[in-house]
Design an enzyme around this catalytic site. Structure first.
Site, short mmCIF file in Angstrom:
data_model
loop_
_atom_site.label_atom_id
_atom_site.label_comp_id
_atom_site.label_asym_id
_atom_site.label_seq_id
_atom_site.Cartn_x
_atom_site.Cartn_y
_atom_site.Cartn_z
N LYS A 26 0.80 -1.29 -0.15
CA LYS A 26 0.22 -0.13 0.10
C LYS A 26 0.81 1.26 -0.16
O LYS A 26 0.65 2.28 -0.89
CB LYS A 26 -0.93 -0.09 1.19
CG LYS A 26 -1.89 1.06 1.21
CD LYS A 26 -2.73 1.41 2.60
CE LYS A 26 -3.75 0.22 2.67
NZ LYS A 26 -4.95 0.51 2.15
N ARG A 96 -3.37 2.75 8.92
CA ARG A 96 -3.58 1.41 8.09
C ARG A 96 -2.43 0.61 8.20
O ARG A 96 -1.24 1.19 8.03
CB ARG A 96 -4.05 1.66 6.62
CG ARG A 96 -5.33 2.43 6.72
CD ARG A 96 -5.68 2.50 5.24
NE ARG A 96 -6.48 3.77 4.77
CZ ARG A 96 -7.77 3.73 4.56
NH1 ARG A 96 -8.40 2.40 4.47
NH2 ARG A 96 -8.48 4.83 4.17
N GLY A 105 -7.98 -7.56 5.25
CA GLY A 105 -8.86 -7.91 6.27
C GLY A 105 -8.01 -8.46 7.68
O GLY A 105 -8.73 -8.66 8.35
N MET A 107 -5.40 -7.30 9.21
CA MET A 107 -4.73 -6.56 10.24
C MET A 107 -5.87 -5.31 10.47
O MET A 107 -6.65 -5.15 10.08
CB MET A 107 -3.35 -6.16 10.09
CG MET A 107 -2.24 -7.19 9.94
SD MET A 107 -0.69 -6.70 9.27
CE MET A 107 -1.09 -6.62 7.74
N ARG A 352 -3.43 -1.33 -6.30
CA ARG A 352 -2.78 -2.55 -6.41
C ARG A 352 -3.15 -3.32 -7.62
O ARG A 352 -4.32 -3.18 -8.24
CB ARG A 352 -3.15 -3.30 -5.12
CG ARG A 352 -4.31 -3.73 -4.72
CD ARG A 352 -4.73 -4.28 -3.64
NE ARG A 352 -6.10 -4.46 -3.48
CZ ARG A 352 -6.44 -4.83 -2.23
NH1 ARG A 352 -5.85 -4.92 -1.28
NH2 ARG A 352 -7.87 -5.14 -2.08
N HIS A 468 -4.98 -45.43 -8.17
CA HIS A 468 -5.62 -45.97 -9.56
C HIS A 468 -6.85 -44.96 -10.19
O HIS A 468 -7.05 -44.35 -11.17
CB HIS A 468 -6.33 -47.23 -9.39
CG HIS A 468 -7.01 -47.82 -10.49
ND1 HIS A 468 -8.35 -47.62 -10.57
CD2 HIS A 468 -6.27 -48.47 -11.56
CE1 HIS A 468 -8.61 -48.25 -11.88
NE2 HIS A 468 -7.66 -48.65 -12.31
N SER A 773 11.99 -42.91 -20.67
CA SER A 773 10.77 -41.86 -20.33
C SER A 773 10.92 -42.09 -18.93
O SER A 773 10.86 -43.32 -18.36
CB SER A 773 9.47 -42.51 -20.89
OG SER A 773 8.41 -41.85 -20.56
N THR A 776 7.85 -41.15 -13.29
CA THR A 776 8.20 -40.45 -11.90
C THR A 776 7.11 -40.66 -10.73
O THR A 776 7.29 -40.55 -9.67
CB THR A 776 8.35 -38.74 -11.95
OG1 THR A 776 7.09 -38.43 -12.90
CG2 THR A 776 9.56 -38.52 -12.56
N CYS A 840 6.77 -39.05 -18.13
CA CYS A 840 5.49 -39.52 -18.29
C CYS A 840 4.74 -39.53 -17.09
O CYS A 840 3.56 -40.13 -17.00
CB CYS A 840 5.34 -40.58 -19.29
SG CYS A 840 5.99 -42.09 -18.60
N TYR A 860 10.64 -33.82 -24.00
CA TYR A 860 9.39 -33.61 -23.84
C TYR A 860 8.73 -33.90 -22.48
O TYR A 860 9.34 -34.45 -21.58
CB TYR A 860 8.58 -34.40 -24.85
CG TYR A 860 8.73 -35.78 -24.51
CD1 TYR A 860 7.86 -36.76 -24.09
CD2 TYR A 860 9.75 -36.72 -25.21
CE1 TYR A 860 8.01 -37.94 -23.66
CE2 TYR A 860 9.82 -38.01 -24.89
CZ TYR A 860 8.97 -38.49 -24.20
OH TYR A 860 8.88 -40.08 -23.70
C1 PEP Z 1 5.19 -44.03 -13.74
O1 PEP Z 1 5.44 -44.79 -12.98
O2 PEP Z 1 5.45 -42.68 -13.44
C2 PEP Z 1 4.38 -44.40 -14.81
C3 PEP Z 1 3.82 -43.32 -15.70
O3 PEP Z 1 3.82 -45.49 -14.90
P1 PEP Z 1 2.55 -45.95 -13.87
O4 PEP Z 1 1.98 -44.75 -13.50
O5 PEP Z 1 1.64 -46.61 -14.93
O6 PEP Z 1 3.03 -46.98 -13.10
#
Ligand code: PEP
Ligand code: MG
Length: 883
Positions: A26, A96, A105, A107, A352, A468, A773, A776, A840, A860
C-alpha cells in the site's frame, strides 16, 4: 541514521519508486501514485523495518522513531495546511497496515483519528455540517475503542440500537447531530466504565495507540494463520500508513468507491466498480446500502435505477477514468483501486494489481499484448498454467452456495452432478439407461474401468493423487475426488455417511474435482468456453517453448481429445488399460489362468487382433506424430476376478471350476504387488505376452502405413527395468518378432526409468535403449520408499510439519528424485549422445515440475489429455524464464 518514516503527497514522495519491501504494498503504491502526480491525500509510511525492529527488540521501537514521526507529522501539517489537534482547523488521519503481500482484512485500521471533543466541534464549523462531524467522531470512538482499546464492537452497537428503539428510529440516517452528540457522551461513559479511564483526548496519544495496534496486529492469530496458509514469512513485517483523511460523507458532491480498470471476472476492457454518494469506505464494504454502478453502460446492463457515477458526477468521473488509464499504463496491468470524492475533488486512496479469474487473466493478457502495453512473452507469463483448468472443464459457479458433505484430494479437475452408485456394473447399467451417475467406491481397481467411464465423476474414500482412481480419472477427463477420508461407505446397505449425514444410492450429489469437495444436491455449474484468446495465448506459449508436450492416453477418445488440445505425440500408452474392457478381460483372464505356455499362446492369439485394431486406431489419429506404447505393466492378480459374482461369471466362461479359480488367485496373490511381479518382470516370465504386443503394434503400423501412405512412428517402451540385461533380453525378442513381419516395420525401443537402480545404471541401459521416459510416479515411490496408494493418509502430516513442502506425487521432489533424473540423463547421454528423454509420470502435467524438466534438458513432457494446454503454457513460461 536509519530512515524509518517516508512522506508522500503533493506530487512527490521520499525514497525511490518500487520500495515495496520497505514500504509495504500500500505504502509503495501510494508513493508511486504521488510521484505520478495523481491526487493522493498526503501522509507518511512507517517502514516494515520498524515492525521487524519492534519484534526483534522485545516490542520496543527504535530510538529515533519518535522524532521521525514528529518530523513527518509536521511535514504533513504543512502539506495540508491543517494542525493535528488544532481546534479551528484540525488534521485528521487514517492509520492502516500494509504488508509486502496483500493480507486483506487480517490487520487493523483506524479512521478519523485526531478527533476529540474540541476538534469535532472545529470540524463541524469548518465543514458547516455538524451532523457529519459528530457522525465521524462516534465512528472514530467505536473503531478506536475496538481496535486499540480492545473493547467489543457490540458494546457500541447495543447502545446505538437501544437509542434508536427508544426513539422509534429505523435507519442511522434518521439520527440528527444532537442524537449523535448524545450518543457520543454515552459511548465515552461506556469506555470509562469498561476501562476505568477516559477516552483519550490527546491526538498524539491516539496516534501512538493506533500505531501500536497496527504493528501489534501483525502477530494476531488471524494474521498468523493467513501467513502460514499463504507462505508469507513473519520476518517481512508490516508497514503503517498514516494519511490525511478525506471525506466521502460530506454531502451529495462527495462519494467513495472501489473500481477495477477492467472487468475482473470476464476481463472485458471496461471500467468496473461501484460507488456510494455521501458515504465512507466502510459503508461500501459493509453492504448496508446498495452501491451504484460506475459507468452508464453498466447501469443499463444491470437495469439499475440509481444513476451511475458517470451520470451523477460526470466531471469527477472523467478525471477518474483518466487516472485509471494512467495507472494501467504505469503498472502495465489491471488495477484494483479505492477512491474518495470530497466535495467534488477526487482523491486516490489505493491501487494494486487486481485479482482476477482465469478467464479474465487470459483475456487481459492477450488484450494488453495486442494493445502494445506488454510483450507477447509477458502475456504468456501473466496466466497461471494451473488456472487453465477452470477453462477446460465445466466448473462450479464460484458465487453459488455450497453444501459440502465431504472433502478429499482434488484428484482430477472439473465438476459434475449425478446420482450416487456404489458399483461399476450399476454405474454402467444406469448410464446406459441415460442417467448421470457418480461412482463412489472405497477405492477403485482395474475392474472398475467401465464404471468410471460410465460415471460423470468418481469419489473414493481411500487413495492419493496417484491412486488408480486419480490416474485413470485424469486420463479420462473425469472429475475425481480421492481419499475423502470422512466418507464411510457401507456397500451392504448401499449408503455412505459423512459429517453425520447419510447419502443413499440414487441421491444426487455434486463433485468438484478442482477443490476436492463433495456437495449434497445439485450445485450450479458454468460450462467451459474456448475463446479466441485461449488459442492466441497458446500459440504464443508454443512459440516460446522448447519442450515438446505429449499425452498419456490409450483410448481413441482420449487420444483425439489430447490431439485437439495440441498434444504432439503420445508419451505413454498404458496398454494394460486396453484390457480392462469387459469383452477383452475374458481373453486376458483365460491367458493368465492357462496352465502352460501353449494355453497362454492360444489365449493371446485371440487378443492379438483386438490389440492390433486398438493400435491402428491410435496411429490413424496421431498421423505422423510419435507414439510411445508401453508393454504390459500391472501385476497379474489385478486381472483376476475378485467378487463372488465375477468368479462365477469367469468360471462359466472358461469352464474352470470356482475352486480352481480361487486357487489360481491365491497363487498369484502378492504381499507387495507394487514391488512384485509387474512391468518387464512379466515379460521375462511370460515373453509371449510382450511378443504378442510387439506384433500387434508393428502389424498395425504396417497396416496404417499402407492405408495412409505415412508410416506411423512407433516407440516401444519396456516398463520397470532395473538392469540392462532385462532390456537386452526383451529387445532381442521384439527384434525377432519384427523380423517375422512383412512390410518392414520400423520402431525404436526404449525404457521407463522408474527405479533408482535404472537411473544409476543408465549408461549401461542406454546401450540398448534409444529413449528414456521417466516414470516419476514409481520413481517417487521407490526413491522415498513410499507407497503411492497409501501415502495420502499420512503425507498431509509431513506437509503440515514442513518435512515436505508439497506432496511429492504431485510436485516433483527436485532434490531427491530430480537428482536421480539428472544422473540418469547424464549417464544415458554419455553412452548415446542423442538419447531422447521425456517424463510421463503425473508430474508431466505439473507446472513446477515442468520447469524442472526444461532445466534438466529433457525433450518432452507427457501428461493426461486435459493437462496438455497447461503443460504447453508451463513449458512456454519455463523457456521465457530461462532467457
Ligand atoms: C510412472 O510410474 O510414473 C508411470 C508413468 O507408470 P505408471 O503410473 O503406469 O506406473
Ligand atoms: Mg510406473
Amino acid at each position: 541514521m536509519t530512515k524509518w518514516a517516508y512522506n508522500f503527497g503533493g506530487g512527490t514522495a521520499e525514497g525511490e519508486t518500487g520500495l515495496k519491501n520497505l514500504l509495504g504494498g500500500k505504502g509503495a503504491n501510494l508513493a508511486e501514485m504521488a510521484n505520478l502526480g495523481l491526487p493522493v491525500p498526503p501522509g507518511f509510511t512507517l517502514t516494515t523495518e520498524v515492525c521487524t525492529a519492534f519484534y526483534d527488540n522485545n516490542q520496543s521501537y527504535p530510538e529515533e522513531l519518535t522524532d521521525q514521526v514528529e518530523a513527518s507529522l509536521a511535514k504533513l501539517e504543512r502539506e495540508t495546511g491543517k494542525g493535528f489537534g488544532d481546534k479551528a482547523n484540525p488534521l485528521l488521519v487514517s492509520v492502516r497496515s500494509g504488508a509486502r503481500a496483500s493480507m486483506p482484512g487480517m490487520m487493523d485500521t483506524v479512521l478519523n483519528l485526531g478527533l476529540n471533543d474540541d476538534t469535532a466541534e472545529g470540524l463541524a464549523k469548518l465543514s458547516g455540517d455538524r451532523r457529519f462531524a459528530l457522525d465521524s467522531y462516534r465512528r472514530f470512538i467505536t473503531m478506536y475503542s475496538n481496535v486499540v482499546l480492545g473493547m467489543h464492537h457490540h458494546t457500541f452497537e447495543d447502545i446505538l440500537d437501544t437509542y434508536k428503539d427508544d426513539r422509534g428510529y429505523r435507519l442511522d440516517t434518521e439520527l440528527t447531530a444532537d442524537d449523535w452528540a448524545s450518543l457520543i457522551s454515552d459511548y465515552k461513559s461506556a469506555v470509562k466504565k469498561a476501562l476505568g479511564e477516559d477516552f483519550p483526548q490527546d491526538p498524539k496519544a491516539q496516534l501512538w495507540g493506533a500505531i501500536d495496534a497496527v504493528f501489534g496486529s501483525w502477530m494476531n492469530d488471524r494474521a498468523k494463520v493467513y501467513r502460514r496458509l499463504q507462505d508469507i514469512p513473519a520476518s517481512w513485517g508490516t508497514a503503517v500508513n498514516v494519511q490525511a483523511m478525506v471525506f466521502g460523507n460530506m454531502g451529495d458532491t462527495s462519494a467513495t468507491g472501489v473500481a477495477f480498470t477492467r472487468d475482473p471476472s470476464t476481463g472485458k476492457k471496461a471500467y468496473y466498480g461501484e460507488f456510494l454518494i455521501n458515504a465512507q469506505g466502510e459503508d461500501v464494504v459493509a453492504g448496508i446500502r446498495t452501491p451504484q454502478t460506475l459507468t452508464k453502460i453498466a447501469r443499463e446492463e444491470m437495469g439499475d435505477l440509481e444513476p451511475s457515477m458517470e451520470e451523477a458526477l460526470p466531471e469527477v468521473y472523467a478525471q477518474l477514468a483518466a487516472v485509471f488509464d494512467d495507472l494501467e499504463k504505469h503498472y502495465r496491468d489491471m488495477q484494483d483501486i479505492e477512491f474518495t470524492v470530497e466535495r467534488g475533488k477526487l482523491w486516490m486512496l489505493q491501487t494494486r494489481t487486481g485479482k482476477r479469474t482465469a478467464r479474465a487473466a487470459l483475456k487481459i493478457a492477450v488484450d494488453m499484448a495486442s494493445e502494445g502495453m506488454i510483450s507477447e512473452d509477458e502475456a504468456v507469463m501473466r496466466v497461471e498454467p494451473g488456472s487453465l483448468d477452470q477453462l477446460l472443464h465445466p466448473t462450479l459457479d464460484p458465487d453459488a452456495p455450497r453444501d459440502v458433505i465431504a472433502t478429499g484430494l482434488p484428484a482430477s479437475p472439473g465438476a459434475a452432478i449425478g446420482v450416487v452408485v456404489f458399483s461399476s456394473d450399476e454405474a454402467e447399467m444406469r448410464a446406459k439407461g441415460g442417467e448421470k451417475v457418480i461412482l463412489v467406491r472405497v477405492e477403485t481397481s482395474p475392474e472398475d474401468i467401465h464404471g468410471m467411464h460410465a460415471a460423470q465423476a468418481i469419489v473414493t474414500a481411500r487413495g492419493g493423487m496417484t491412486s488408480h482412481a486419480a490416474v485413470v480419472a485424469r486420463g479420462m477427463g473425469r472429475p475425481c475426488v480421492s481419499g475423502a477420508g470422512d466418507i464411510r461407505i457401507d456397500y451392504a446397505t448401499q449408503q455412505f455417511t459423512a459429517a453425520g449425514r447419510v447419502v443413499r444410492a440414487g441421491d444426487t450429489v455434486t463433485v468438484d474435482g478442482s477443490s476436492g469437495q463433495v456437495l449434497a444436491g445439485e450445485a450450479k455449474m458454468i460450462q467451459p468456453e474456448m475463446s479466441g484468446e485461449f488459442a492466441t495465448l497458446m500459440a504464443w506459449a508454443d512459440r516460446a517453448r522448447t519442450l515438446k508436450v505429449r499425452t498419456n492416453a490409450e483410448t481413441p477418445l482420449d487420444v483425439q481429445t489430447a490431439k485437439d488440445f495440441g498434444a504432439e505425440g503420445i508419451g505413454l500408452c498404458r496398454t494394460e488399460h486396453m484390457f480392462f474392457e469387459a469383452s477383452r478381460l475374458g481373453y486376458f483372464r483365460e491367458m493368465i489362468l492357462a496352465e502352460d505356455e501353449q494355453g497362454r499362446r492360444a489365449a493371446l492369439d485371440k487378443i492379438l487382433p483386438v490389440q492390433r485394431d486398438d493400435f491402428a486406431a491410435i496411429f490413424r489419429i496421431m498421423g505422423d506424430l510419435p507414439c510411445t506404447i508401453r508393454l504390459l505393466d500391472p501385476p497379474l492378480h489385478e486381472f483376476l476376478p475378485h467378487s463372488e459374482y465375477d468368479v462365477k461369471a469367469v468360471s462359466e466362461a472358461t469352464g474352470l471350476s470356482v475352486g480352481a479359480l480361487m486357487a489360481r488367485a491365491e497363487e498369484l496373490h502378492e504381499t507387495n504387488p507394487m514391488l512384485g511381479h509387474r512391468g518387464c518382470r512379466l515379460g521375462i516370465s511370460y515373453p509371449e505376452i510382450y511378443e504378442m504386443q510387439a506384433r500387434a503394434i508393428l502389424e498395425a503400423q504396417v497396416v496404417v502405413g499402407k492405408e495412409t501412405g505415412t508410416m506411423p512412428i512407433a516407440e516401444i517402451m519396456i516398463p520397470l527395468i532395473s538392469s540392462a540385461k532385462e532390456l537386452e533380453i526383451l529387445a532381442g525378442k521384439i527384434a525377432a518378432v519384427a523380423a517375422q513381419i512383412d512390410g518392414e516395420p520400423q520402431y525404436i525401443i526404449g525404457t521407463m526409468i522408474e527405479l533408482p537402480r535404472a537411473a544409476l545404471r543408465a549408461a549401461d541401459i542406454a546401450k540398448t535403449a534409444e529413449f528414456f521416459s521417466f516414470g516419476t510416479n514409481d520413481l517417487t515411490q521407490t526413491t522415498f520408499g513410499l507407497s503411492r496408494d497409501d501415502s495420502g493418509r499420512f503425507l498431509p502430516d509431513y506437509v503440515a510439519q514442513g518435512i515436505m513442502e508439497k506432496d511429492p506425487f504431485v510436485t516433483l521432489d527436485q532434490e531427491g528424485v530430480g537428482d536421480l533424473i539428472q544422473i540418469a540423463a547424464e549417464r544415458g547421454r554419455s553412452t548415446r549422445k542423442d538419447l531422447k528423454m521425456g517424463i510421463c509420470g503425473e508430474h508431466g502435467g505439473d507446472p513446477a515440475s515442468i520447469e524442472f524438466c526444461h532445466r534438466a534438458g529433457l525433450s518432452y513432457v507427457s501428461c493426461s489429455p486435459y493437462r496438455v494446454p497447461i503443460a504447453r503454457l508451463a513449458a512456454g513460461q519455463a523457456a521465457i524464464n530461462s532467457i
